[in-house]
Scaffold this motif. Structure first.
Motif, short mmCIF file in Angstrom:
data_model
loop_
_atom_site.label_atom_id
_atom_site.label_comp_id
_atom_site.label_asym_id
_atom_site.label_seq_id
_atom_site.Cartn_x
_atom_site.Cartn_y
_atom_site.Cartn_z
N LEU A 52 0.81 -1.22 0.00
CA LEU A 52 0.00 0.00 0.00
C LEU A 52 0.85 1.27 0.00
N GLY A 53 2.18 1.09 -0.03
CA GLY A 53 3.08 2.24 -0.11
C GLY A 53 3.59 2.77 1.21
N TYR A 54 3.48 1.95 2.27
CA TYR A 54 3.86 2.42 3.61
C TYR A 54 5.02 1.63 4.21
N ALA A 55 5.85 1.05 3.37
CA ALA A 55 6.96 0.24 3.87
C ALA A 55 7.86 1.02 4.83
N ASP A 56 8.11 2.27 4.52
CA ASP A 56 9.00 3.09 5.33
C ASP A 56 8.24 4.13 6.14
N ARG A 57 6.94 3.91 6.29
CA ARG A 57 6.11 4.90 6.99
C ARG A 57 5.28 4.26 8.10
N THR A 58 5.72 3.05 8.54
CA THR A 58 4.93 2.30 9.52
C THR A 58 5.78 1.84 10.69
N PHE A 59 5.24 2.00 11.88
CA PHE A 59 5.84 1.52 13.13
C PHE A 59 5.00 0.34 13.59
N TYR A 60 5.67 -0.73 14.06
CA TYR A 60 4.97 -1.96 14.46
C TYR A 60 5.17 -2.23 15.95
N THR A 61 4.07 -2.58 16.62
CA THR A 61 4.16 -2.93 18.03
C THR A 61 3.01 -3.85 18.40
N ASN A 62 2.90 -4.18 19.69
CA ASN A 62 1.82 -5.02 20.20
C ASN A 62 1.20 -4.38 21.44
N ALA A 63 -0.06 -4.72 21.69
CA ALA A 63 -0.72 -4.25 22.90
C ALA A 63 -0.05 -4.81 24.14
N VAL A 64 0.42 -6.06 24.06
CA VAL A 64 1.18 -6.71 25.13
C VAL A 64 2.53 -7.11 24.53
N LYS A 65 3.61 -6.78 25.21
CA LYS A 65 4.94 -6.92 24.63
C LYS A 65 5.59 -8.29 24.86
N CYS A 66 4.97 -9.13 25.69
CA CYS A 66 5.57 -10.42 26.01
C CYS A 66 4.64 -11.57 25.62
N PHE A 67 5.23 -12.70 25.27
CA PHE A 67 4.47 -13.89 24.88
C PHE A 67 3.67 -14.44 26.05
N PRO A 68 2.33 -14.48 25.92
CA PRO A 68 1.50 -15.07 26.97
C PRO A 68 1.29 -16.57 26.71
N ALA A 69 1.85 -17.41 27.54
CA ALA A 69 1.78 -18.85 27.35
C ALA A 69 0.66 -19.46 28.18
N GLY A 70 -0.07 -20.39 27.57
CA GLY A 70 -1.07 -21.15 28.30
C GLY A 70 -0.42 -22.27 29.08
N GLU A 71 -1.22 -23.07 29.74
CA GLU A 71 -0.69 -24.14 30.58
C GLU A 71 0.13 -25.15 29.78
N PRO A 85 -4.04 -12.53 26.08
CA PRO A 85 -3.61 -11.77 27.26
C PRO A 85 -4.78 -11.52 28.20
N THR A 86 -4.50 -11.47 29.48
CA THR A 86 -5.54 -11.15 30.45
C THR A 86 -5.80 -9.65 30.46
N ASP A 87 -6.92 -9.26 31.06
CA ASP A 87 -7.22 -7.83 31.18
C ASP A 87 -6.13 -7.12 31.96
#
Length: 211
Positions: free
Chosen positions: A90-109, A116-118
């Motif tokens: 879409l033409g935004y290769a150099d115009r985009t910043f990437y992140t996550n709402a939670v920065k760490c991997f949430p593992a199940g049992e 992620p939990t609230d």
């Protein structure tokens, strides 16, 4: 395992926006993560992509191991390359910043991915707010339900039906941005069929709301 060559740029780990080294706000995530998956991309990006959280990743995947191993958000073989390809096309290769709402991997049992939990989303919301302050994007592209919900939470708003919100821009005055919910790249084909959209039509709807 070696991936086929492509022209999608993998971020340099030195480009990470590290906000709190060795963050320990969520003890369960400290135990489950390999490393913290920080945001990456130009600090003056027009678009900021927010995912839910890094997956377990694949340490044997060559370059695209995933944020849990690279320390860079959206660097998995599937979802990471797919969302980066979409923005590049879409033409935004150099115009985009990437992140996550939670920065760490949430593992199940069983060690697999879990939602992620609230509390984890709340604990990490300060990091996301700092990223928004630094980058100051015009549009925040939220991939999936949880990423969308965490952006709306800044305004004290709840999500009323995720599929109905896809590609429908929402003004977030407290953050001075426009929120654009999109499908999570991992489930794109499934939900596109339910929305009765072709991939081309879906891309056109996204492009129409980018700066």
């Amino acid at each position: 395992m070696t991936e086929a060559p492509d022209d999608i740029h993998h971020p340099d780990p030195d480009d990470r926006l590290v906000l709190e080294p060795d963050c320990g706000r969520c003890p369960a995530l400290v135990e489950s993560r390999t490393c913290i998956s920080w945001g990456n991309g130009p600090r003056d990006a027009d678009v900021l992509v927010v995912g839910e959280a890094p997956g377990a990743g694949d340490p044997d995947a060559g370059t695209w191991k995933g944020g849990n191993h690279t320390g860079c958000a959206y660097t998995s073989r599937h979802s990471g390359r797919r969302i980066r390809r979409l923005l590049a096309d879409l033409g935004y290769a150099d115009r985009t910043f990437y992140t996550n709402a939670v920065k760490c991997f949430p593992a199940g049992e069983d060690g697999s991915n879990r939602e992620p939990t609230d509390a984890e989303l709340s604990n990490c919301r300060g990091h996301l707010e700092s990223e928004l302050d630094v980058v100051d994007p015009a549009v925040v592209v939220a991939t999936g339900k949880h990423a969308t919900e965490t952006l709306l939470a800044f305004e004290g708003r709840a999500l009323d039906g995720f599929l109905d919100s896809v590609c429908e821009p929402v003004d977030l005055p407290d953050l001075c941005v426009t929120l654009l919910p999109v499908l999570h790249p991992s489930y794109q084909e499934v939900w596109l069929s339910r929305l009765d959209l072709t991939e081309a039509e879906y891309r056109e709807r996204i492009a129409a709301h980018l700066p």
